[in-house]
Every structure is written in C-alpha cells, then in structure tokens.
Design an enzyme around this catalytic site. Structure first.
Site, mmCIF file in Angstrom:
data_model
loop_
_atom_site.group_PDB
_atom_site.id
_atom_site.type_symbol
_atom_site.label_atom_id
_atom_site.label_comp_id
_atom_site.label_asym_id
_atom_site.label_seq_id
_atom_site.Cartn_x
_atom_site.Cartn_y
_atom_site.Cartn_z
ATOM 1 N N PRO A 74 -40.048 17.256 -24.393
ATOM 2 C CA PRO A 74 -39.360 17.874 -25.554
ATOM 3 C C PRO A 74 -38.883 17.141 -26.632
ATOM 4 C CG PRO A 74 -37.989 17.687 -23.353
ATOM 5 C CD PRO A 74 -39.575 17.133 -23.171
ATOM 6 N N ASN A 75 -39.215 17.458 -27.952
ATOM 7 C CA ASN A 75 -38.682 16.831 -29.153
ATOM 8 C C ASN A 75 -39.549 15.828 -29.622
ATOM 9 O OD1 ASN A 75 -36.407 18.777 -29.569
ATOM 10 N ND2 ASN A 75 -35.405 17.724 -27.956
ATOM 11 N N ARG B 138 -37.599 12.348 -38.156
ATOM 12 C CA ARG B 138 -36.210 12.159 -38.013
ATOM 13 C C ARG B 138 -35.945 10.971 -37.112
ATOM 14 N NH1 ARG B 138 -33.584 16.362 -35.269
ATOM 15 N NH2 ARG B 138 -31.846 15.064 -35.542
ATOM 16 N N TYR C 244 -36.835 5.946 -33.294
ATOM 17 C CA TYR C 244 -38.204 6.131 -32.592
ATOM 18 C C TYR C 244 -39.431 5.548 -33.524
ATOM 19 C CZ TYR C 244 -35.385 9.179 -29.608
ATOM 20 O OH TYR C 244 -34.713 9.488 -28.589
ATOM 21 N N ASN D 111 -44.523 10.568 -21.047
ATOM 22 C CA ASN D 111 -43.140 10.286 -21.434
ATOM 23 C C ASN D 111 -42.515 11.695 -21.548
ATOM 24 O OD1 ASN D 111 -40.802 10.053 -23.249
ATOM 25 N ND2 ASN D 111 -41.856 9.226 -25.099
ATOM 26 N N ALA E 122 -36.265 14.099 -22.798
ATOM 27 C CA ALA E 122 -35.069 14.160 -22.099
ATOM 28 C C ALA E 122 -35.131 14.564 -20.617
ATOM 29 C CB ALA E 122 -34.442 15.131 -23.048
ATOM 30 N N GLU F 234 -45.138 5.573 -16.524
ATOM 31 C CA GLU F 234 -43.870 6.132 -17.424
ATOM 32 C C GLU F 234 -43.842 5.370 -18.531
ATOM 33 O OE1 GLU F 234 -40.203 6.351 -15.526
ATOM 34 O OE2 GLU F 234 -39.080 6.928 -16.960
ATOM 35 N N HIS G 270 -41.847 5.096 -22.663
ATOM 36 C CA HIS G 270 -40.778 5.354 -23.457
ATOM 37 C C HIS G 270 -40.782 4.748 -24.659
ATOM 38 C CE1 HIS G 270 -38.905 8.252 -20.948
ATOM 39 N NE2 HIS G 270 -38.901 7.276 -19.767
ATOM 40 N N ARG H 285 -29.578 2.112 -24.322
ATOM 41 C CA ARG H 285 -28.886 3.121 -24.844
ATOM 42 C C ARG H 285 -27.750 3.837 -24.228
ATOM 43 N NH1 ARG H 285 -33.592 7.068 -27.245
ATOM 44 N NH2 ARG H 285 -31.675 7.718 -28.294
HETATM 45 O O1 CA2 Z 1 -37.648 6.572 -26.009
HETATM 46 C C1 CA2 Z 1 -38.260 7.622 -25.654
HETATM 47 O O2 CA2 Z 1 -39.433 7.635 -25.556
HETATM 48 C C2 CA2 Z 1 -37.529 8.735 -25.066
HETATM 49 O O3 CA2 Z 1 -38.438 9.523 -23.918
HETATM 50 C C3 CA2 Z 1 -37.243 9.808 -26.321
HETATM 51 C C4 CA2 Z 1 -36.733 11.080 -25.657
HETATM 52 C C5 CA2 Z 1 -35.099 10.940 -25.258
HETATM 53 O O4 CA2 Z 1 -34.439 11.953 -24.692
HETATM 54 C C6 CA2 Z 1 -35.178 9.632 -23.930
HETATM 55 O O5 CA2 Z 1 -34.108 9.400 -23.388
HETATM 56 C C7 CA2 Z 1 -36.089 8.471 -24.396
HETATM 57 C C8 CA2 Z 1 -36.429 11.763 -26.945
HETATM 58 C C9 CA2 Z 1 -37.521 12.315 -27.820
HETATM 59 C C10 CA2 Z 1 -36.999 13.004 -29.009
HETATM 60 O O6 CA2 Z 1 -37.806 12.489 -30.049
HETATM 61 C C11 CA2 Z 1 -37.168 12.791 -31.493
HETATM 62 C C12 CA2 Z 1 -37.980 12.189 -32.429
HETATM 63 C C13 CA2 Z 1 -37.485 12.228 -33.599
HETATM 64 C C14 CA2 Z 1 -36.266 13.154 -33.954
HETATM 65 C C15 CA2 Z 1 -35.668 13.643 -32.994
HETATM 66 C C16 CA2 Z 1 -36.196 13.536 -31.613
#
Ligand code: CA2
Length: 154
Positions: A16-17, A24, A29, A80, A83, A104, A106, A113
């Site tokens: 997700p996301n 953003r 990221y 990946n 969340a 896995e 990230h 974090r």
């Molecule tokens: O660091 C990673 O790859 C994560 O899997 C990214 C997830 C986060 O919940 C994990 O803890 C770590 C979140 C992805 C959301 O990505 C966004 C990108 C741009 C704007 C908002 C969210």
C-alpha cells in the site's frame, strides 16, 4: 550474447501507498517513482536472465492472491509489503507456503524510524532482508534473489 530468459519470472510485489512514490515525502522515500523502479528492476533482472512481474496493490487480499500465483509461476520473489510488513499475518502465512527464495525489501531504514516499523511479519519467512538503500534496495534485492535461485539450482 545475452543469457536466455528462463521460464519462471522474478515476482516483485509492492504494498500500500507505494504507488505514491516520487510524489510526496521525498526526504524519506526519494524522488524515484514506482514506475522508474519497475524499469530499473526489469533491466537488472534481464542482466541475470530473468523476466520480472512487477505489481503494486493497496489491498492485502490482492497481494495474498499474487503470492499464491507465485507458488507456481515465480523463480523467486521480492516483496516490499509497505505498512502491511508490520501488520499482516495473512501475507506472512501466504509467503510461508512458497518454496522459492523470498527477499524482503524496504526503501527506508525501518530500524532508524518509529518503533512500530521495527517489527516485520515478513522477515521470519524471508531468505533475507534489504533495507535503507532507497530505490537501490530493489537492485540489491534482484542480485540477491538471482544468486539464491542459482544456488538452489546447483
Ligand atoms: O521503506 C519502505 O519501503 C516501507 O516499506 C515503505 C512503507 C512503510 O509503511 C514501511 O514502514 C517502510 C510506506 C510506503 C508509503 O510510501 C509513500 C510514498 C510517498 C508518499 C507517501 C507514502
């Protein structure tokens, strides 16, 4: 001469996301989009002789379905789970049923974090984990999964 592609692909699954990448939170990221990462991973996988099936979903059940599909169709899997990494027993159970290598991945260093990102339901069923190298995490994951597939074939 280029290596011939094998029948089975490397599955790269994104949770997700991650479709918002590059739009953003660039401080966390980076500025690379998920589409860019898809292109980069496909090129890297090709250099090892593999095709890539690259997918993203915001829905846990859809990710579970793709993992089931990977049981037959994948030589290895890179995931990946976003969340869902920190919450999903369903994805953990689906991955347990795979016999191919699982990496896995990230983008961010989840251990640097918030505490709730320190636990992963994926790590106990993964062959290995790559965190914190931004988009490059995916390229390292392709190299890792390709070498695990090769080792398993020996
Ligand atoms: O660091 C990673 O790859 C994560 O899997 C990214 C997830 C986060 O919940 C994990 O803890 C770590 C979140 C992805 C959301 O990505 C966004 C990108 C741009 C704007 C908002 C969210």
């Amino acid at each position: 001469m280029a290596k011939k592609s094998r029948a089975k692909a490397i599955y790269v699954l994104n949770g997700p996301n991650l479709n918002l990448l590059g739009t953003r939170e660039p401080d966390v990221y980076g500025r690379t989009t998920l589409s860019d990462i898809g292109d980069m991973t496909a090129a890297r996988a090709q250099s090892h002789g593999y095709d890539v099936v690259f997918s993203q979903s915001n829905h846990e059940g859809e990710l579970v379905e793709w993992i089931h599909e990977a049981r037959e169709a994948a030589a290895g899997i890179i995931i990946n789970a976003g969340a869902y990494t920190h919450t999903s027993i369903a994805i953990h159970d689906a991955l347990r049923a795979l016999s191919c290598p699982i990496v896995e991945v990230h983008l961010s260093n989840t251990f640097a974090r918030e505490e709730f990102r320190h636990h992963s339901y994926i790590s106990p069923v993964a062959s290995g984990v790559i965190v914190g190298f931004g988009a490059n995490s995916y390229l390292l994951a392709v190299d890792a999964v390709a070498s695990l597939i090769e080792e398993a074939a020996i």
